[in-house]
Design an enzyme around this catalytic site. Sequence first.
Site, PDB file in Angstrom:
ATOM      1  N   LEU A   1     159.788 103.586  26.877  1.00 43.23           N
ATOM      2  CA  LEU A   1     160.080 102.683  25.762  1.00 43.23           C
ATOM      3  C   LEU A   1     158.858 101.820  25.493  1.00 43.23           C
ATOM      4  CD1 LEU A   1     162.365 101.544  23.832  1.00 43.23           C
ATOM      5  CD2 LEU A   1     162.584  99.704  25.524  1.00 43.23           C
TER       6      LEU A   1
ATOM      7  N   ASP B   1     156.931 100.377  28.807  1.00 43.98           N
ATOM      8  CA  ASP B   1     155.522 100.040  28.578  1.00 43.98           C
ATOM      9  C   ASP B   1     155.418  98.635  27.995  1.00 43.98           C
ATOM     10  OD1 ASP B   1     152.598 101.253  28.224  1.00 43.98           O
ATOM     11  OD2 ASP B   1     153.064 100.062  26.440  1.00 43.98           O
TER      12      ASP B   1
ATOM     13  N   TYR C   1     151.688  91.246  23.988  1.00 38.68           N
ATOM     14  CA  TYR C   1     152.858  91.448  23.124  1.00 38.68           C
ATOM     15  C   TYR C   1     153.745  90.203  23.084  1.00 38.68           C
ATOM     16  CZ  TYR C   1     151.597  96.425  23.730  1.00 38.68           C
ATOM     17  OH  TYR C   1     150.929  97.620  23.791  1.00 38.68           O
TER      18      TYR C   1
ATOM     19  N   LYS D   1     149.350  95.562  30.732  1.00 38.88           N
ATOM     20  CA  LYS D   1     147.934  95.666  30.358  1.00 38.88           C
ATOM     21  C   LYS D   1     147.241  94.312  30.441  1.00 38.88           C
ATOM     22  CE  LYS D   1     149.616  99.124  27.140  1.00 38.88           C
ATOM     23  NZ  LYS D   1     150.934  98.591  26.766  1.00 38.88           N
TER      24      LYS D   1
ATOM     25  N   HIS E   1     143.366  96.792  28.578  1.00 38.64           N
ATOM     26  CA  HIS E   1     143.915  97.037  27.242  1.00 38.64           C
ATOM     27  C   HIS E   1     142.870  97.576  26.251  1.00 38.64           C
ATOM     28  CE1 HIS E   1     147.586  95.599  24.727  1.00 38.64           C
ATOM     29  NE2 HIS E   1     147.028  96.630  24.151  1.00 38.64           N
TER      30      HIS E   1
ATOM     31  N   THR F   1     166.320  99.742  17.974  1.00 41.97           N
ATOM     32  CA  THR F   1     167.563 100.260  17.390  1.00 41.97           C
ATOM     33  C   THR F   1     168.196 101.255  18.366  1.00 41.97           C
ATOM     34  OG1 THR F   1     166.431 100.145  15.265  1.00 41.97           O
ATOM     35  CG2 THR F   1     168.510 101.366  15.323  1.00 41.97           C
TER      36      THR F   1
END
Length: 327
Positions: free
Chosen positions: A21, A47, A52, A82, A115, A268
Amino acid sequence: MSGMVDYAVLNTGRKMPLIGLGTWKSESGKVKEAVQYALEAGYRHIDCAAVYGNEAEIGEALQEKLGPDKGVKREEVFVTSKLWNTLHHPEDVEPALLKTLGALKLDYLDLYLIHWPHAFQRGDTFFPKSEDGTLLYDHIDYKETWRAMEKLVEKGLVRAIGLSNFNSRQIDDVITIATIKPAVLQVECHPYLAQTELLAHCRARGLVMTAYSPLGSPDRAWKHPDEPVLLEEPFVKKLAEKYGKSPAQVILRWQVQRGVVTIPKSVTESRILQNIQVFDFTLADEEMQAMGSMNKNWRYIVPMITVDGKSVPRDAGHPHYPFNEPY
């Protein structure tokens, strides 16, 4: 899942599930439920990345779902994160990892990636900028960063280390000094950016490739109005019809069938479930080749800025920028 092989084997001997995911651009408030649902649906690979901004919420999901009495053991789930560009100095690497582990509520990571090869100015801001709005860079060599990454493996804080967005020359550059070789390269990869040469390069050096934005990242902020739309590709739709699958499932099947780990992002439930249901059909050899021949070297994920009215790659002037070379 059916009996088809649904994992890649890393150069450490450990197994990495072929579908994970992705959590980039997964909004806070939604990502916790997405991770919980994914684990219920059979995902065993998540992941993540510090940049993020949602690792704490993912950590809540992991804490609620993982444990001896909760149905899923920690060692059954492969978790990647990362190291961000502002933390490439060796003394910043372990504190960055410890912060990620704290947010994710974990004792160790299965995989930790650098990253990007190019560094930004050190500090607490993910995107440090000067007064005129331009990004502030740092020119530290990623090989120094790599040596600090190796220490994390030696301390048992991470099981494997790897690279993200590095080109073939940079991978080789790291390998020349590595005591612990990179196990994984994570890059943008989909039928319009098939990465065939880079995949062969990785295979020859014992790296597994992970594909991000495997469906062409249709929800990006900087979409170009006339760019090609992968999920609308006629050949993909034709195969989807033939196999009774969605276009997304056909594209994901193409990747896992060539041994590429793939991390589609969704919040979703129906799509999260659909994205892992790719182990019950097989594309024919000629269909695999036709999928690969759709390559246009079309890179969707390049941070852009406007200079003198023109859109240009933001980081292209950095000496370690990876995309100035063919692969």
